[in-house]
Design an enzyme around this catalytic site. Structure first.
Site, PDB file in Angstrom:
ATOM      1  N   PHE A 121      30.068  26.722  19.822  1.00 49.17           N
ATOM      2  CA  PHE A 121      28.668  27.135  19.995  1.00 49.17           C
ATOM      3  C   PHE A 121      27.807  25.951  19.573  1.00 49.17           C
ATOM      4  O   PHE A 121      27.829  25.549  18.405  1.00 49.17           O
ATOM      5  CB  PHE A 121      28.398  28.353  19.105  1.00 49.17           C
ATOM      6  N   ALA A 122      27.066  25.358  20.518  1.00 49.64           N
ATOM      7  CA  ALA A 122      26.343  24.117  20.253  1.00 49.64           C
ATOM      8  C   ALA A 122      24.836  24.323  20.343  1.00 49.64           C
ATOM      9  O   ALA A 122      24.242  24.239  21.423  1.00 49.64           O
ATOM     10  CB  ALA A 122      26.793  23.028  21.234  1.00 49.64           C
ATOM     11  N   SER A 142      22.613  23.475  17.067  1.00 49.92           N
ATOM     12  CA  SER A 142      21.960  22.571  16.113  1.00 49.92           C
ATOM     13  C   SER A 142      21.929  21.125  16.599  1.00 49.92           C
ATOM     14  O   SER A 142      22.851  20.658  17.281  1.00 49.92           O
ATOM     15  CB  SER A 142      22.677  22.619  14.757  1.00 49.92           C
ATOM     16  N   GLU A 143      20.857  20.426  16.212  1.00 47.91           N
ATOM     17  CA  GLU A 143      20.675  19.020  16.541  1.00 47.91           C
ATOM     18  C   GLU A 143      20.291  18.255  15.284  1.00 47.91           C
ATOM     19  O   GLU A 143      19.912  18.855  14.275  1.00 47.91           O
ATOM     20  CB  GLU A 143      19.588  18.862  17.611  1.00 47.91           C
ATOM     21  N   PRO A 144      20.365  16.919  15.322  1.00 42.39           N
ATOM     22  CA  PRO A 144      19.997  16.136  14.137  1.00 42.39           C
ATOM     23  C   PRO A 144      18.604  16.468  13.603  1.00 42.39           C
ATOM     24  O   PRO A 144      18.371  16.451  12.391  1.00 42.39           O
ATOM     25  CB  PRO A 144      20.083  14.691  14.630  1.00 42.39           C
ATOM     26  N   SER A 154      17.374  24.760  11.703  1.00 43.80           N
ATOM     27  CA  SER A 154      16.714  26.062  11.615  1.00 43.80           C
ATOM     28  C   SER A 154      15.526  26.160  12.564  1.00 43.80           C
ATOM     29  O   SER A 154      15.187  27.242  13.038  1.00 43.80           O
ATOM     30  CB  SER A 154      16.254  26.307  10.172  1.00 43.80           C
ATOM     31  N   ASP A 158      22.675  37.866  16.559  1.00 39.43           N
ATOM     32  CA  ASP A 158      22.510  39.232  16.044  1.00 39.43           C
ATOM     33  C   ASP A 158      23.835  39.989  16.045  1.00 39.43           C
ATOM     34  O   ASP A 158      24.099  40.810  15.160  1.00 39.43           O
ATOM     35  CB  ASP A 158      21.475  40.000  16.873  1.00 39.43           C
ATOM     36  N   GLN A 177      34.498  31.105 -13.587  1.00 38.85           N
ATOM     37  CA  GLN A 177      34.156  31.008 -15.005  1.00 38.85           C
ATOM     38  C   GLN A 177      35.165  31.775 -15.868  1.00 38.85           C
ATOM     39  O   GLN A 177      35.548  31.319 -16.945  1.00 38.85           O
ATOM     40  CB  GLN A 177      32.744  31.556 -15.234  1.00 38.85           C
ATOM     41  N   GLU A 195      24.677  29.768  10.793  1.00 38.97           N
ATOM     42  CA  GLU A 195      24.110  30.928  11.493  1.00 38.97           C
ATOM     43  C   GLU A 195      22.829  31.425  10.822  1.00 38.97           C
ATOM     44  O   GLU A 195      22.547  32.620  10.772  1.00 38.97           O
ATOM     45  CB  GLU A 195      25.143  32.055  11.620  1.00 38.97           C
TER      46      GLU A 195
END
Length: 399
Positions: A137-138, A140-142, A146, A252, A349, A376
């Site tokens: 799934f492509a 996002s970019e540089p 968001s 969604d 912890q 996501e």
């Protein structure tokens, strides 16, 4: 290697009214598959090879059938969110890379299931269900993560084709995927209304892997590039300009399953912490006898159930009530990933120095959970989504 669980994942929550007998049957089948060694040995040092093997094993076992509609080899008429949640919670409890391999088969082709032509669906989805193709799934970019409206990768019409140019980054399965669902600007309108979705085959001229990216929890990840990459118009998903809507509809569906994976990680951390607390000798007793440890474990269990209730409520609302879940899915992902991070930190912890040793389950979980608070839709984006939906609802009531 697959670490042996402290105990099989408990299933009391599958008695909640969000689930039916089909979910409990699915859980039983998953338990049998995993306890029978169905995942095999998972080599985290070679994530590419491990993911390829996992996809093949999950396909052969019929588990990937839950990633596609029934018409194309799936189990349900349409993708069932509760099934995705049960599977991801179980796989994440066992091994994060196994969960990743399953999740990307669904996310990578979700847009095809929603908006692909009949021919495109028939060409791709049955092979996804059988584990014969790997998807990605492509989006996002540089300079556009968001902020999807800032997307600059472009696709221009050229006769019966589209020509794709630009880059994508943080692409899971980048470098091993056979098909990529790619979102590019086609310019029908400003902002998100001018984005379209395409299917790109990995052997298409003009497509290349620019960089492989290593992260704290290894999995196949890459920066990819399109240089004069020519695609037939038949590989457009839906109508031109509908790409953003298709991307959001896909997220969604799969966002609640991210929450379920986080719950799987958290449940494993709690089980490991309980087992350790019962056996760790301390101050003439065991760690589990100390009120402070009991209090921490109680908070951990409560945080997990709170997240699970939000998550399964969301999946049930989508599957059964057939209602929008944009706000509910954001609440589930926000709560489950943040709570899981805290639960795992508390488990580590309780383990003390042993908890940070490389090779310990708590150390692996600590690395694996971190990315879920980002991908996501980062936690901060989920808050914005919830606030935006709240304002929309208030506006409708006021109107």
């Amino acid at each position: 290697m697959v670490a042996k669980p402290a105990g099989m994942l408990t299933r009391e929550h599958l008695q909640w009214p969000f689930f039916g007998e089909d979910a409990r049957t699915l859980a039983s089948e998953l338990d049998s598959f995993i306890s029978g060694g169905g995942l095999g040995e998972i080599d985290h040092a070679d994530a590419d090879s491990a993911c390829k093997k996992l996809v093949a094993k999950l396909g052969a076992a019929g588990i990937l059938r839950h990633c596609v509609p029934k018409e194309f080899g799936g189990v349900c008429e349409e993708i069932d969110s509760r099934s995705l949640c049960v599977i991801r919670e179980t796989l994440a409890y066992t091994d994060g890379l196994a969960d990743f391999a399953f999740a990307m088969q669904g996310l990578g082709t979700g847009a095809i299931s929603l908006a692909g032509s009949q021919e495109l669906k028939q060409q791709i989805l049955p092979k996804i269900a059988r584990g014969e193709l790997i998807s990605a799934f492509a989006l996002s970019e540089p300079d556009a993560g968001s902020d999807v409206a800032a997307l600059s990768c472009s696709a221009r019409r050229d006769g019966e084709d589209f020509i794709l140019d630009g880059e994508k980054i943080w692409i899971s399965n980048g470098g091993i995927a056979d098909i990529y669902t790619v979102f590019a600007r086609t310019g029908e309108a400003p902002g998100t209304r001018g984005i379209s979705a395409f299917v790109v085959l990995a052997d298409t001229p003009g497509f290349s892997i620019v960089e492989r990216i290593e992260t704290i929890a290894p999995h196949p990840l890459a920066r990819i590039r399109f240089d004069n990459c020519r695609l037939p118009a038949s590989q457009l998903l839906g109508m031109a300009g509908e790409g953003f809507k298709i991307a959001m509809r896909t997220l969604d569906i799969f966002r609640p399953s991210v929450a379920a994976a986080a719950i799987g990680f958290a449940r494993r951390a709690l089980d490991e912490a309980v087992a350790h607390a019962r056996s760790r000798k301390m101050f003439g007793a065991t760690l589990s006898d100390l009120p402070t440890a009991q209090s921490t474990l109680g908070e951990m269990a409560t945080a997990i159930d709170a997240a699970a209730l939000l998550t399964f409520r969301t999946a049930w609302r989508r599957d059964v009530q057939k209602l929008p879940t944009t706000s509910e899915a954001a609440m589930a992902k926000l709560t489950a990933t943040e709570n899981a991070q805290w639960v795992i930190d508390q488990a580590l912890q309780l383990f003390g120095g042993r908890g940070v040793r490389v090779g310990e389950i708590t150390e692996r979980l600590y690395r694996e959970i971190r990315a879920l608070r980002i991908y996501e839709g980062a936690t901060e984006v989920q808050k914005l989504i919830i606030g935006r939906e709240l304002m929309k609802s208030a506006g409708k009531k006021a109107g």
